[in-house]
Each structure stands twice: as structure tokens, then as C-alpha cells.
Design an enzyme around this catalytic site. Structure first.
Site, short mmCIF file in Angstrom:
data_model
loop_
_atom_site.label_atom_id
_atom_site.label_comp_id
_atom_site.label_asym_id
_atom_site.label_seq_id
_atom_site.Cartn_x
_atom_site.Cartn_y
_atom_site.Cartn_z
N ARG A 1 0.84 -1.21 0.00
CA ARG A 1 0.00 0.00 0.00
C ARG A 1 0.87 1.26 0.00
O ARG A 1 0.50 2.28 -0.58
CB ARG A 1 -0.96 0.01 1.19
CG ARG A 1 -0.27 -0.02 2.53
CD ARG A 1 -1.24 0.24 3.68
NE ARG A 1 -0.64 -0.12 4.94
CZ ARG A 1 -0.94 0.44 6.11
NH1 ARG A 1 -1.83 1.39 6.15
NH2 ARG A 1 -0.36 0.05 7.22
N SER B 1 -4.89 5.33 5.51
CA SER B 1 -4.55 3.91 5.53
C SER B 1 -4.24 3.36 4.14
O SER B 1 -3.35 2.54 3.98
CB SER B 1 -5.70 3.10 6.13
OG SER B 1 -5.93 3.49 7.46
N GLU C 1 -18.93 3.73 0.09
CA GLU C 1 -18.15 3.07 -0.95
C GLU C 1 -18.92 2.88 -2.24
O GLU C 1 -18.36 2.96 -3.34
CB GLU C 1 -17.66 1.71 -0.43
CG GLU C 1 -16.69 1.79 0.75
CD GLU C 1 -17.36 2.05 2.10
OE1 GLU C 1 -18.61 2.02 2.17
OE2 GLU C 1 -16.63 2.28 3.09
N PHE D 1 -14.39 -3.92 1.56
CA PHE D 1 -15.40 -2.97 1.09
C PHE D 1 -15.29 -2.75 -0.43
O PHE D 1 -16.29 -2.52 -1.10
CB PHE D 1 -15.25 -1.63 1.82
CG PHE D 1 -15.10 -1.77 3.32
CD1 PHE D 1 -16.00 -2.56 4.04
CD2 PHE D 1 -14.07 -1.15 4.00
CE1 PHE D 1 -15.86 -2.72 5.42
CE2 PHE D 1 -13.93 -1.30 5.38
CZ PHE D 1 -14.82 -2.09 6.09
N HIS E 1 -5.33 -3.59 2.45
CA HIS E 1 -5.76 -4.37 3.61
C HIS E 1 -6.47 -5.66 3.22
O HIS E 1 -7.53 -6.00 3.73
CB HIS E 1 -6.65 -3.53 4.53
CG HIS E 1 -5.91 -2.39 5.16
ND1 HIS E 1 -5.40 -1.33 4.43
CD2 HIS E 1 -5.58 -2.14 6.44
CE1 HIS E 1 -4.79 -0.49 5.24
NE2 HIS E 1 -4.86 -0.94 6.46
N ASP F 1 -7.44 -6.14 13.44
CA ASP F 1 -8.84 -5.72 13.22
C ASP F 1 -9.78 -6.91 13.12
O ASP F 1 -10.97 -6.79 13.37
CB ASP F 1 -8.95 -4.87 11.95
CG ASP F 1 -8.75 -3.38 12.24
OD1 ASP F 1 -8.67 -3.01 13.43
OD2 ASP F 1 -8.69 -2.59 11.28
N ARG G 1 -1.62 -4.54 3.89
CA ARG G 1 -1.35 -3.59 4.96
C ARG G 1 0.07 -3.73 5.52
O ARG G 1 0.73 -2.73 5.80
CB ARG G 1 -2.34 -3.82 6.10
CG ARG G 1 -1.94 -3.12 7.37
CD ARG G 1 -2.89 -3.41 8.53
NE ARG G 1 -2.46 -2.67 9.70
CZ ARG G 1 -2.09 -3.23 10.87
NH1 ARG G 1 -2.12 -4.53 11.00
NH2 ARG G 1 -1.70 -2.48 11.87
C1 LIG Z 1 -18.13 0.10 5.38
C2 LIG Z 1 -16.94 0.61 6.10
N1 LIG Z 1 -16.15 1.52 5.49
C3 LIG Z 1 -15.05 1.97 6.12
C4 LIG Z 1 -14.71 1.51 7.35
C5 LIG Z 1 -13.43 1.96 8.02
N2 LIG Z 1 -13.71 2.83 9.16
C6 LIG Z 1 -13.71 2.39 10.44
S1 LIG Z 1 -14.12 3.56 11.56
C7 LIG Z 1 -14.33 4.72 10.35
C8 LIG Z 1 -14.73 6.11 10.71
C9 LIG Z 1 -15.97 6.13 11.53
O1 LIG Z 1 -16.33 7.42 11.89
P1 LIG Z 1 -17.57 7.63 12.85
O2 LIG Z 1 -18.73 6.88 12.33
O3 LIG Z 1 -17.76 9.08 13.04
O4 LIG Z 1 -17.10 6.89 14.18
P2 LIG Z 1 -16.55 7.50 15.55
O5 LIG Z 1 -16.18 8.92 15.34
O6 LIG Z 1 -17.69 7.38 16.50
O7 LIG Z 1 -15.41 6.64 15.93
C10 LIG Z 1 -14.07 4.16 9.09
C11 LIG Z 1 -14.13 4.89 7.82
C12 LIG Z 1 -15.55 0.55 7.94
N3 LIG Z 1 -15.28 0.01 9.14
N4 LIG Z 1 -16.66 0.13 7.30
#
Ligand SMILES: Cc1ncc(C[n+]2csc(CCOP(=O)(O)OP(=O)(O)O)c2C)c(N)n1
Ligand SMILES: [Mg+2]
Lengths: 318, 284
Positions: free
Chosen positions: A12, A39, A60, A85, A111, A119, A169
């Protein structure tokens, strides 16, 4: 990797750096991400070319549809997110808006596989090659190291059509020299041998080379092939190698269903039925843990590859 | 709500936050920011509002909690362990090979986890299914779905929002952890989901806006949602990402990074002193 001489780099990282570099030469490159730019490393492009970088948020499906629209309007879109995703979440968008109309969208998915590590299963794509490979018009490439990743990204910019690039990753050994040439549809023999063919893809190529060393100590002369181009697949090379050695081990950081192992079996069973052993994840989900521990636990270690090769030798003798 | 109840919940939330920090420090990876921002909401649900029995995780009449923002698994694990669903010793082995606490919630390995999550956007629809089943079966359990404010960028959230209102799921409560941040930056800069309140209202939901760190407001919103008939309720809880650990608060970089040993000590020290603890000590 005990050897300090060997350079380690995640594919990556190589992707992100190369993309940012190519952005200068190719003004039509546009990059999309779904809130994972740090990432997937598309942030490097995003920082350099903010106008041509689109963070689509955690959406996505919209990202892939938008990439199709950009491509249909003359741009060269690279869309990145985690491999789970980038295939599963957007499958119908890939099928309907990208592959069926044969639109010039590059999906660079990071990843992939067990080496996502801590994870856990939700984030470990072990079926993405199968999904991508099943789509007509889709090209599927899994670079084995940082050098090949750079070459594949260069190739992808010039290639016209849908493409799935599978990246990882974790840091992995750099095994190819900088002069390496990537050719779509071509595998590369990295080690010649006469007793068994080990056909590997992605980060498992380095492990297969090590397995060949283990086998050599036991008097087994293994051929190791880097099969980065999974679709189109290098049928000629598979048949040539298998007819020489009489048995094949496939090695991939992916389910044994639908990936490289299946693809190689399709070619062999129709043309040259020889014993095959598939090293891969055995139709189960992964779990949390360190990358190396998981490779060990799920049967993807150097010893597992060597043991599969030895089984081939035994099976062939019967 | 009695003052003693409030002090009890504050103390629970403090312990949950300490667990979160210890777990992540021990694991060496994971998501502190969104776990800490949700600690008070989760404490209020597990230690005051929800009808649950840790000895019977599959009890048919239990209220259901879905952590749609699955990356905040540590807050859920800490609450489940504190409530007695499993031994708090397990918390030490978060994200370790062969152990039950997965990086993202896995219902097959962990008692009390209602559905596996980690791919954002999917929890609300599953909650709808549980709420629909309650109606079909004439059961009065309630379903609570915790979502992230970045998570609601997923289209599926809005498909589920439409369906919940369409089927008049007044036994369903969505809670939005409105901490303003996602991974790549502030939600308004990455992909602006505002105006969020208007959107949920337009989708047919009853909306309550609260301070997600004030137990009186959290509990009163949950109780108000109990009384709403004919539509689902969204509680928009204004929170601070990283709440409770000063150097993590409102820092986008603390979304998905574990504290080092020193940072862990520092955070635990901060969570082991102050007003909450003093009030709790006087209560004992
Ligand atoms: C479908 C999907 N896309 C991307 C991710 C990667 N990801 C994990 S947490 C996150 C950000 C989440 O932000 P938010 O919903 O505001 O959560 P918080 O601030 O409460 O941690 C992302 C993009 C994922 N887990 N699932
Ligand atoms: Mg947020």
C-alpha cells in the site's frame, strides 16, 4: 524475516507513493477514497493534487459509481478502500457500472487477507479475488512486493478497462529487482526447478521462495512462479511448468475457494490433470491477531507450503 | 433521576473508560476516540435503562443493543464484562490470536454481542429486523442502535431509516454518537452529513438532541423515547471524541491508534482522580 539485508515495505505504501508521482505526468488521474486515505495511502496524492482527489466519506458504493462517471468523462479514476469494502460492499456497482459497460475504473484495494491482523475477520478480505475474478471484463492483479506494485500502477494508468489491484497492509520483503517488468497475463519464474511447481501470488511469493529453500535442503527441487496476473491468467506457463514437474502447489493469502488455486485448477483439470495442493485459507473466516501468527495458524507458513510440496511428491509416486 | 443513580453511572462510565484505555494499551491497536465518546451512553444503557440479564444473554425478552459502529468494540466489551456477561480478565486479551474479544464485535465468540459488526452502516437494518420481530411476536423488548456520525454517510443507513419509519418502529431507538470526527477529518469537511436533525425528521423520526456526556439528559431522552408512539426515535448525542482523556479529546489522530505504555499510564492516572471519584467515594 531475520535477514537485515532484505528491505521491507508494504504494497500500500508503494501504491500511494507511485500514484502521487504519476499524478504529475498524467493530469487525467483522479483519486477517490472512502474515509481511509491515511490507511490506503491515497492521502499522498490528495495532498499533492487536492483538486483531483475526492474523499467520498464512508460511502463506498457512491465512490464506485462516481468513479465510473469520471471514467466515462475521460478521467482515469483510482478508487481505494479496504479490500472487503472494495469488492463485497460495492459488488453490484462493480458489476453494473464498471464491468458490464467495461468502464476504465481502477480499484486499488488495500488491507487484503489475514495480514490485516488485529482488526479481525470483519476486515480480512479472503474472498475478494474470487469476487473480482468472476466478473467479465475485470482484470485482477496481485503484486508480490513494493517493486511490482509500482510497475502495476504504472501499467494500470495506461491500460484501458476495469482493473482490481489487490494490496496489503503489512510490510513485506522486497524480492524483485528494480528492473522487473510487469506484463499482464504473464507469470514469472523466479526460481527454476524440476520436482514440483509452486505457483504463488501476492505476499505469499516471498514465503514460497523461502519454502523452496527448505525443500532444497531435503533434496526437492521446486520451481517458484510469481502469478501476479490472476486474470488474465498465464495458462501457457502453468501448463509448461506442470508438464515439467508433474505436480502443482498454489499459494495465496485468500480462500482456497475461487482464488488463484481455483483458477490454476481450472486450467490444469481441462488440459493437464496433475496433482494439485492448494495452500490458502480453508473456507473459514479469519480472526484478530498479529499478521505472522495468523499466517501460521491458518496454514500459510513456509512449512505449510513445503509440506504441501512434499505431499505432491508422494501423490505423484503412487 | 436520583443524585445517587447519577453518581453510580458516572462511576460506571469512569471504570469503562479505564478498561478501554487498559485494553487498547495492552492490545497495541484499536480505536480509543469513538470508544471513549460513547462510554456515557453505553453506561446509561447497560447500567440503568436496558432490561437485560447477563446470566441469560439469549433471554427472549431482553432489550437489544447493537453497536453499529463496531470499531468502538472496547466500550461494548468493557460494559459487557462489568455487567457480568463474562470475566473482566478477558479484557486483557483483546485482539489476541485465539481469544474471544475480536477487534470488531463477533456475536459467535462473545456473550452479549447481538450481531457482528465492523463494516459500517449495517446495524440499523438489523435493529429494524429485531424490532419488527418484537411486533410480530407481541414482545415488548426494545432495540437500541448506536451509530457514528461518519457512519451515517453510508446510504444503507438512510434505507434503514426510511424503513423504520415506514413500519412505525416505535420500539427502536437510534443513538448517534455525534462527536464531529471521522478518520480523514471533521465530518463536515470529509462529507458533510448536515443538517442531520432535519434529515432524520424528514425521514419520519422523532429526534431528541442531548449532551451525550450528561446522564440526566441521556436518561431523560431514553425515557422520552419509550413513550413515543408510532415512530422510531433518534437521540442525537453531542459528544467529544476521546472524552475523559485530555490529550485524546477532539483529536482526529486518536481515532484508531492505541496508546503507548506511557500514554496509557498517563490516561489511567487522569481517569483515577477527580470529582467523579470523589463523589463516588463519599457515596460509599
Ligand atoms: C463500510 C466501512 N467503510 C469503512 C470503514 C473503516 N472505518 C472504520 S471507523 C471509520 C470512521 C468512523 O467514523 P464515525 O462513524 O464518526 O465513528 P466514531 O467517530 O464514533 O469513531 C471508518 C471509515 C468501515 N469500518 N466500514
Ligand atoms: Mg464520529
Amino acid at each position: 524475516m531475520g535477514n537485515p539485508e532484505i528491505k521491507m515495505k508494504a504494497t500500500r505504501d508503494a501504491y500511494g507513493e507511485k500514484l502521487a508521482e504519476l499524478g504529475e505526468k498524467y493530469e487525467d488521474i483522479v483519486v477517490l477514497d472512502a474515509d481511509l486515505a491515511k490507511s490506503t495511502k491515497t492521502i499522498l496524492f490528495g495532498k499533492k493534487f487536492p483538486k483531483r482527489f475526492f474523499d467520498m466519506g464512508i460511502a463506498e458504493q457512491n465512490m464506485v459509481g462516481t468513479a465510473a462517471g469520471l471514467a466515462l468523462s475521460g478521467k482515469i479514476p483510482f478508487a481505494s478502500t479496504f479490500a472487503v469494502f472494495a469488492t463485497g460492499r460495492v459488488y453490484d456497482q462493480l458489476r453494473m457500472s464498471v464491468c458490464y459497460p467495461k468502464v476504465n475504473v481502477k480499484i486499488a484495494a488495500t488491507h487484503s487477507g489475514l495480514t490485516v491482523g488485529e482488526d479481525g475477520a470483519s476486515h480480512q478480505a479472503l474472498e475478494d479475488i474470487a469476487l473480482a475474478r468472476a466478473l467479465p471484463n475485470m482484470t485482477v492483479v496481485v503484486p508480490c512486493d513494493a517493486v511490482e506494485t509500482e510497475k502495476v500502477v504504472e501499467f494500470a494508468v495506461e491500460y484501458v478497462g476495469p482493473m482490481y489491484i489487490r494490496l496489503g497492509r503489512s510490510k513485506v520483503p522486497v524480492i524483485l529487482d528494480p528492473g522487473y517488468k510487469f506484463r499482464l497475463g504473464k507469470g514469472v519464474v523466479l526460481r527454476e526447478g524440476k520436482d514440483v511447481s509452486i505457483i504463488a501470488t501476492g505476499i505469499m511469493v516471498a514465503k514460497s521462495l523461502e519454502a523452496a529453500e527448505v525443500l532444497a535442503q531435503k533434496g526437492i527441487d521446486a520451481e517458484v512462479i510469481n502469478m501476479s496476473s490472476i486474470k488474465p491468467l498465464d495458462k501457457e506457463l502453468i501448463l509448461e511448468s506442470a508438464s515439467k514437474t508433474g505436480g502443482v502447489v498454489t499459494v495465496e493469502e485468500h480462500s482456497i475457494i475461487g482464488g488463484l488455486g481455483s483458477a490454476v485448477c481450472e486450467v490444469l483439470s481441462e488440459n493437464l490433470p496433475v496433482p494439485v495442493e492448494r495452500v490458502g485459507v480453508k473456507d473459514v473466516f479469519g480472526e484478530s491477531g498479529s499478521a505472522e501468527e495468523l499466517l501460521e495458524k491458518y496454514g500459510l507458513s513456509i512449512n505449510d507450503i513445503a509440506a504441501a510440496a512434499e505431499r505432491i511428491i508422494l501423490r505423484r509416486q503412487k | 433521576m436520583l443524585e445517587t443513580e447519577k453518581i453510580f453511572l458516572e462511576e460506571k462510565a469512569r471504570i469503562i473508560r479505564k478498561h478501554i484505555i487498559s485494553m487498547l494499551g495492552e492490545a497495541g491497536s484499536g480505536h480509543p476516540g469513538g470508544s471513549l465518546s460513547a462510554a456515557d451512553i453505553v453506561a446509561a444503557l447497560f447500567f440503568h435503562h436496558m432490561n437485560i440479564d447477563p446470566a441469560r444473554p439469549h433471554w427472549e425478552h431482553r432489550d437489544r443493543f447493537i453497536l453499529s459502529k463496531g470499531h468502538a468494540a472496547p466500550v461494548l466489551y468493557a460494559a459487557l464484562a462489568e455487567a457480568g456477561f463474562f470475566d473482566t480478565k478477558e479484557l486483557k486479551y483483546l485482539r489476541k490470536t485465539g481469544h474471544m474479544l475480536q477487534g470488531h464485535p463477533d456475536m459467535k465468540s462473545t456473550p452479549g454481542v447481538e450481531i457482528s459488526t465492523g463494516s459500517l452502516g449495517q446495524g440499523l437494518a438489523v435493529g429494524n429486523g429485531m424490532a419488527l420481530a418484537a411486533k410480530l411476536d407481541g414482545r415488548d423488548y426494545r432495540v437500541f442502535v448506536l451509530m457514528g456520525d461518519g457512519e451515517i454517510q453510508e446510504g444503507m443507513i438512510w434505507e434503514a431509516a426510511m424503513a423504520a419509519a415506514h413500519y412505525k418502529l416505535d420500539n427502536l431507538v437510534g443513538i448517534l454518537d455525534y462527536n464531529g470526527l471521522q478518520i480523514d477529518g471533521p465530518i463536515t469537511q470529509v462529507m458533510n452529513p448536515e443538517p442531520i436533525v432535519d434529515k432524520w425528521k424528514a425521514f419520519g423520526w422523532h429526534v431528541i438532541v442531548i449532551d451525550g456526556h450528561d446522564f440526566e439528559e441521556i436518561i431523560s431522552a431514553l425515557e422520552q423515547a419509550d413513550r413515543i408512539e408510532g415512530k422510531p426515535t433518534l437521540i442525537l448525542a453531542k459528544t467529544i471524541k476521546g472524552k475523559g482523556v485530555s490529550f485524546m479529546e477532539n483529536q482526529v489522530d486518536w481515532h484508531g491508534k492505541a496508546p503507548s505504555k506511557e500514554e496509557m499510564e498517563l490516561a489511567l492516572k487522569e481517569l483515577s482522580q477527580g470529582e467523579v471519584l470523589e463523589r463516588w467515594e463519599t457515596l460509599k
